[in-house]
Write a protein that holds these residues in place. Structure first.
Motif, mmCIF file in Angstrom:
data_model
loop_
_atom_site.group_PDB
_atom_site.id
_atom_site.type_symbol
_atom_site.label_atom_id
_atom_site.label_comp_id
_atom_site.label_asym_id
_atom_site.label_seq_id
_atom_site.Cartn_x
_atom_site.Cartn_y
_atom_site.Cartn_z
ATOM 1 N N ARG A 99 27.059 41.349 49.271
ATOM 2 C CA ARG A 99 25.863 42.184 49.410
ATOM 3 C C ARG A 99 25.233 42.049 50.789
ATOM 4 N N ASN A 100 25.065 40.810 51.196
ATOM 5 C CA ASN A 100 24.431 40.535 52.490
ATOM 6 C C ASN A 100 25.425 39.876 53.411
ATOM 7 N N ILE A 101 25.325 40.201 54.675
ATOM 8 C CA ILE A 101 26.105 39.458 55.660
ATOM 9 C C ILE A 101 25.290 39.340 56.935
ATOM 10 N N TYR A 115 23.174 48.957 62.526
ATOM 11 C CA TYR A 115 24.189 49.064 61.468
ATOM 12 C C TYR A 115 25.256 50.076 61.850
ATOM 13 N N GLY A 167 30.953 51.634 42.505
ATOM 14 C CA GLY A 167 32.196 51.233 41.863
ATOM 15 C C GLY A 167 32.364 51.552 40.388
ATOM 16 N N GLU A 168 31.365 52.167 39.748
ATOM 17 C CA GLU A 168 31.415 52.283 38.281
ATOM 18 C C GLU A 168 32.644 53.028 37.766
ATOM 19 N N THR A 188 27.429 46.225 49.191
ATOM 20 C CA THR A 188 26.927 46.942 50.376
ATOM 21 C C THR A 188 27.468 46.369 51.682
ATOM 22 N N SER A 208 21.424 52.975 57.234
ATOM 23 C CA SER A 208 22.815 53.153 56.806
ATOM 24 C C SER A 208 22.893 53.530 55.326
ATOM 25 N N ASP A 209 21.734 53.636 54.661
ATOM 26 C CA ASP A 209 21.762 53.941 53.223
ATOM 27 C C ASP A 209 22.381 55.306 52.936
ATOM 28 N N VAL A 245 10.281 40.600 42.896
ATOM 29 C CA VAL A 245 11.219 41.693 43.212
ATOM 30 C C VAL A 245 12.645 41.373 42.789
ATOM 31 N N SER A 246 12.868 40.230 42.146
ATOM 32 C CA SER A 246 14.244 39.773 41.921
ATOM 33 C C SER A 246 15.008 40.546 40.850
ATOM 34 N N ALA A 295 20.979 36.294 50.973
ATOM 35 C CA ALA A 295 20.280 35.555 52.036
ATOM 36 C C ALA A 295 19.880 34.185 51.503
ATOM 37 N N GLU A 343 14.559 35.113 48.131
ATOM 38 C CA GLU A 343 14.539 35.156 46.674
ATOM 39 C C GLU A 343 15.934 35.400 46.087
ATOM 40 N N SER A 371 31.235 40.447 44.906
ATOM 41 C CA SER A 371 30.237 41.331 45.495
ATOM 42 C C SER A 371 29.695 40.702 46.770
HETATM 43 C C1 B12 Z 1 16.965 47.284 46.686
HETATM 44 C C2 B12 Z 1 17.365 46.485 47.897
HETATM 45 C C3 B12 Z 1 16.705 45.275 48.124
HETATM 46 C C4 B12 Z 1 15.730 44.671 47.119
HETATM 47 C C5 B12 Z 1 16.538 44.130 45.925
HETATM 48 C C6 B12 Z 1 15.744 44.082 44.664
HETATM 49 C C7 B12 Z 1 16.576 43.750 43.471
HETATM 50 N N1 B12 Z 1 15.964 43.076 42.545
HETATM 51 O O1 B12 Z 1 17.733 44.061 43.359
HETATM 52 C C8 B12 Z 1 15.021 43.556 47.964
HETATM 53 C C9 B12 Z 1 13.647 44.014 48.421
HETATM 54 C C10 B12 Z 1 14.844 42.199 47.282
HETATM 55 C C11 B12 Z 1 15.945 43.444 49.168
HETATM 56 C C12 B12 Z 1 15.859 42.428 50.068
HETATM 57 C C13 B12 Z 1 16.711 42.291 51.151
HETATM 58 N N2 B12 Z 1 17.608 43.168 51.582
HETATM 59 CO CO1 B12 Z 1 18.126 44.742 50.606
HETATM 60 N N3 B12 Z 1 18.675 46.338 49.860
HETATM 61 C C14 B12 Z 1 18.354 46.979 48.788
HETATM 62 C C15 B12 Z 1 19.127 48.316 48.682
HETATM 63 C C16 B12 Z 1 18.219 49.453 49.120
HETATM 64 C C17 B12 Z 1 19.685 48.630 47.303
HETATM 65 C C18 B12 Z 1 20.504 47.513 46.681
HETATM 66 C C19 B12 Z 1 20.726 47.806 45.221
HETATM 67 O O2 B12 Z 1 20.194 47.163 44.362
HETATM 68 N N4 B12 Z 1 21.507 48.814 44.896
HETATM 69 C C20 B12 Z 1 21.820 49.209 43.546
HETATM 70 C C21 B12 Z 1 23.128 48.597 43.031
HETATM 71 C C22 B12 Z 1 23.500 49.208 41.712
HETATM 72 O O3 B12 Z 1 24.123 48.904 43.979
HETATM 73 P P1 B12 Z 1 25.006 47.834 44.704
HETATM 74 O O4 B12 Z 1 24.461 46.477 44.577
HETATM 75 O O5 B12 Z 1 25.315 48.332 46.060
HETATM 76 O O6 B12 Z 1 26.365 47.862 43.860
HETATM 77 C C23 B12 Z 1 27.200 48.992 43.825
HETATM 78 C C24 B12 Z 1 28.265 49.033 44.933
HETATM 79 O O7 B12 Z 1 27.901 48.330 46.118
HETATM 80 C C25 B12 Z 1 29.493 48.498 44.292
HETATM 81 N N5 B12 Z 1 29.685 47.049 44.216
HETATM 82 C C26 B12 Z 1 28.808 46.044 44.312
HETATM 83 N N6 B12 Z 1 29.436 44.871 44.141
HETATM 84 C C27 B12 Z 1 30.727 45.123 43.921
HETATM 85 C C28 B12 Z 1 31.803 44.276 43.684
HETATM 86 C C29 B12 Z 1 33.059 44.832 43.473
HETATM 87 C C30 B12 Z 1 34.205 43.941 43.192
HETATM 88 C C31 B12 Z 1 33.244 46.235 43.527
HETATM 89 C C32 B12 Z 1 34.573 46.816 43.314
HETATM 90 C C33 B12 Z 1 32.164 47.099 43.766
HETATM 91 C C34 B12 Z 1 30.918 46.517 43.962
HETATM 92 O O8 B12 Z 1 29.385 48.990 42.966
HETATM 93 C C35 B12 Z 1 28.009 48.874 42.544
HETATM 94 C C36 B12 Z 1 27.683 49.950 41.565
HETATM 95 O O9 B12 Z 1 27.836 51.214 42.143
HETATM 96 C C37 B12 Z 1 20.271 48.081 49.715
HETATM 97 C C38 B12 Z 1 20.780 49.308 50.455
HETATM 98 C C39 B12 Z 1 21.726 50.127 49.624
HETATM 99 N N7 B12 Z 1 21.837 51.362 49.918
HETATM 100 O O10 B12 Z 1 22.395 49.669 48.738
HETATM 101 C C40 B12 Z 1 19.632 47.089 50.686
HETATM 102 C C41 B12 Z 1 20.515 46.058 51.422
HETATM 103 C C42 B12 Z 1 21.522 45.463 50.466
HETATM 104 N N8 B12 Z 1 19.553 45.027 51.813
HETATM 105 C C43 B12 Z 1 19.760 44.557 52.974
HETATM 106 C C44 B12 Z 1 18.975 43.529 53.582
HETATM 107 C C45 B12 Z 1 19.278 43.219 55.048
HETATM 108 C C46 B12 Z 1 17.989 42.853 52.855
HETATM 109 C C47 B12 Z 1 17.106 41.701 53.344
HETATM 110 C C48 B12 Z 1 17.779 40.665 54.231
HETATM 111 C C49 B12 Z 1 15.875 42.340 54.008
HETATM 112 C C50 B12 Z 1 14.938 41.363 54.667
HETATM 113 N N9 B12 Z 1 14.888 41.417 55.977
HETATM 114 O O11 B12 Z 1 14.293 40.597 54.035
HETATM 115 C C51 B12 Z 1 16.660 41.085 52.008
HETATM 116 C C52 B12 Z 1 17.678 40.058 51.464
HETATM 117 C C53 B12 Z 1 17.329 39.641 50.053
HETATM 118 C C54 B12 Z 1 18.120 38.473 49.541
HETATM 119 N N10 B12 Z 1 17.489 37.642 48.736
HETATM 120 O O12 B12 Z 1 19.269 38.306 49.865
HETATM 121 C C55 B12 Z 1 20.956 45.204 53.648
HETATM 122 C C56 B12 Z 1 22.189 44.270 53.647
HETATM 123 C C57 B12 Z 1 23.083 44.477 54.845
HETATM 124 C C58 B12 Z 1 23.506 43.167 55.425
HETATM 125 N N11 B12 Z 1 23.451 43.011 56.696
HETATM 126 O O13 B12 Z 1 23.829 42.281 54.762
HETATM 127 C C59 B12 Z 1 21.133 46.502 52.806
HETATM 128 C C60 B12 Z 1 22.557 47.001 52.694
HETATM 129 C C61 B12 Z 1 20.236 47.587 53.475
HETATM 130 C C62 B12 Z 1 20.506 47.779 54.939
HETATM 131 N N12 B12 Z 1 21.496 48.506 55.368
HETATM 132 O O14 B12 Z 1 19.788 47.265 55.728
HETATM 133 N N13 B12 Z 1 16.841 44.467 49.224
#
Ligand code: B12
Length: 451
Positions: A70-72, A387, A132-133, A108, A211-212, A193-194, A11, A15, A68
């Motif tokens: 993450r947000n859209i 979602y 993806g691990e 995500t 959708s989690d 929270v970053s 976003a 942050e 990656s």
């Molecule tokens: C924790 C979290 C937060 C925390 C993050 C804290 C931090 N320091 O990381 C905080 C509170 C900051 C946050 C804020 C927001 N979030 Co948030 N958040 C999450 C949550 C619950 C977990 C994300 C996470 O860290 N996962 C752990 C890591 C390890 O997993 P990961 O990033 O998904 O990566 C894995 C896979 O995705 C994949 N992967 C990732 N990248 C890549 C790349 C490649 C090439 C491959 C092959 C695989 C791969 O492999 C990884 C390892 O397994 C997700 C929901 C979810 N279930 O994931 C929502 C989520 C990402 N958030 C979301 C949203 C909307 C927000 C906010 C906009 C909320 C708001 N209204 O303010 C803000 C945006 C923040 C910003 N600055 O952009 C949405 C995004 C959907 C969208 N429309 O974009 C999600 C999906 C939740 C939802 N469905 O609503 N968030």
């Protein structure tokens, strides 16, 4: 192989988010590969962030780029903005600067809208759904045989083709994420929270909009409290990180697991501050847990009750009721912890009475907690984003609110009828109040940390 992992724009006006997903992937790639992470968000302030990305890709000469998404389109009108275009431009620049590299998307946002992304971004060779691990390294070894990789989108005669849903991975068996590929300082400066970590993946709850569980499942897969706190200790002692955020869906289910983590932090005398998302049901927040949270450095109870009215909580399939919610702010006050909430306005079944019950609750909580009540709550009062793969999506299609083939990347909200005008008014007033308070705090410097 030379593998560049890129975090696309998150976003744009919020942050920074340290990309732990990419750092987990990096930890699981064999050492023979040369791996780097590039976060375009670290260059948000540059005159042309895309030029910085282009230069990085040119210089790195990747064989594979993992991007990656993450947000859209997270924009809620007036709250904060983000768009499809920056993601599209990022992918195009990578393709332009590395014409022969394989480009793999994940994350995500990609997982939620994978087929649409494969259609809208023809530059993507592959897209990996979900965690993806295990499967990203498998893909790297099978770039010419993508059918061997479960949960993979690839192109067959140009058409996006999916290999089928993968099983869930063993979270406890994963290595900790790599911490040496990006500096922590800019993230630490950006917000408390970053910098994230995880004690578990998955969620046992069934909230109607969420959708989690589609992404991670209903089974809660946990690491041992010792492993979790080893990572916190490493973050603190080796990398100087003092504030961290648990990215778990819910931190306090199961309760014993969260108590054990707190005890471990206290035993090791770690000097850290952290926060997490908590479930509101009073039995998941017993006094014993609250005492340990306080002792272990948890400074903020962050709740997403989404509503306060019992009828609405039932509609949203929440596991708690109004009296539990009152208990949450009483508990925050009792233990002198900050507290914040997020709410949905105009959710299914909303009427004037229920809408105003949210405002009354916010006023009551603020009166009760004073400066411990974070005004961030005012920004987190929004209509529900619909979602894909959620029960709310099914309901929206069944009730004719959206077409079954509506493009949800464009961001559709559950905000029907005349109440949407009241919602717009509440949001505008809440944001004005938030901003006014921010200005006030700038002048008085009072309690700025609680905003
Ligand atoms: C924790 C979290 C937060 C925390 C993050 C804290 C931090 N320091 O990381 C905080 C509170 C900051 C946050 C804020 C927001 N979030 Co948030 N958040 C999450 C949550 C619950 C977990 C994300 C996470 O860290 N996962 C752990 C890591 C390890 O997993 P990961 O990033 O998904 O990566 C894995 C896979 O995705 C994949 N992967 C990732 N990248 C890549 C790349 C490649 C090439 C491959 C092959 C695989 C791969 O492999 C990884 C390892 O397994 C997700 C929901 C979810 N279930 O994931 C929502 C989520 C990402 N958030 C979301 C949203 C909307 C927000 C906010 C906009 C909320 C708001 N209204 O303010 C803000 C945006 C923040 C910003 N600055 O952009 C949405 C995004 C959907 C969208 N429309 O974009 C999600 C999906 C939740 C939802 N469905 O609503 N968030």
């Amino acid at each position: 192989m030379r593998i560049l992992l890129v975090q696309a724009f998150t976003a744009l006006d919020l942050e920074l988010v340290y990309p732990i997903g990419l750092s987990y992937l990096a930890a699981h790639l064999p050492e023979r590969h040369h791996v780097e992470i590039f976060d375009v968000n670290l260059h948000r302030e540059a005159a042309d962030p895309y030029a910085v990305l282009a230069q990085k890709v040119r210089e790195f000469r990747p064989d594979v780029v993992g991007i990656s998404l993450r947000n859209i389109k997270v924009a809620t009108p007036g709250v904060h903005s983000d768009d499809f275009e920056p993601q599209q431009r990022t992918v195009r620049i990578i393709r332009q600067e590395a014409p022969k590299a394989k480009i793999v998307a994940g994350g995500t946002a990609f997982s939620l809208y994978s087929e649409l992304f494969m259609q809208k971004l023809p530059e993507l060779d592959f897209g990996l759904w979900g965690e993806g691990e295990e499967r990203f390294p498998l893909l790297i070894d099978n770039l010419d045989a993508p059918r061997k990789v479960p949960g993979l989108w690839f192109r067959h005669d140009g058409a996006p083709t999916y290999t089928g849903q993968p099983g869930k991975l063993d979270f406890a068996a994963l290595k900790p994420y790599r911490k040496d590929l990006l500096p922590f300082a800019p993230y630490a400066e950006s917000s408390f929270v970053s910098i994230g970590l995880q004690s578990k993946r998955g969620c046992a709850l069934h909230c109607v909009h969420c959708s989690d569980t589609y992404l991670l499942g209903n089974a809660v897969r946990r690491r041992t409290p010792q492993a979790v706190v080893d990572e916190m200790q490493e973050l603190r002692e080796q990398w100087g990180v003092k504030q961290m955020f648990f990215c778990d869906q819910i931190f306090n289910i199961p309760v014993e697991h969260s108590i054990a983590i707190c005890k471990e932090i206290v035993d090791r005398k770690l000097d850290i501050r952290w926060s997490a998302w908590f479930n509101e049901k009073a039995v998941t927040l017993p006094d014993e847990l609250l005492r340990w949270l306080k002792a272990a450095g948890c400074g903020l109870l962050s709740f997403s009750p989404d509503h306060v009215d019992d009828r609405m909580l039932k509609n949203l399939d929440k596991n708690f009721r109004y009296k539990d919610l009152v208990y949450t702010y009483q508990a925050a006050k009792k233990y002198d912890m900050d507290v914040e909430y997020s709410f949905f306005l105009n959710a299914p079944g909303e009427d004037w009475r229920s809408l105003f019950s949210i405002l009354k609750f916010v006023a009551d909580a603020k009166m009760h907690c004073g400066p411990n009540f974070r005004l961030f709550t005012l920004l987190m009062m929004q209509p529900i984003r619909i979602y894909p793969h959620s029960r709310l999506h099914e309901l929206a299609v069944e009730t004719g609110l959206i077409d079954h083939d509506a493009d949800l990347i464009e961001g559709k909200f559950w905000n029907p009828g005349g109440l949407q005008y009241a919602v717009a008014g509440i949001q505008a007033t809440a944001q004005t109040l938030y901003k006014a308070r921010q200005r006030y705090k700038t002048f008085t410097n009072a309690g700025a940390a609680t905003l």
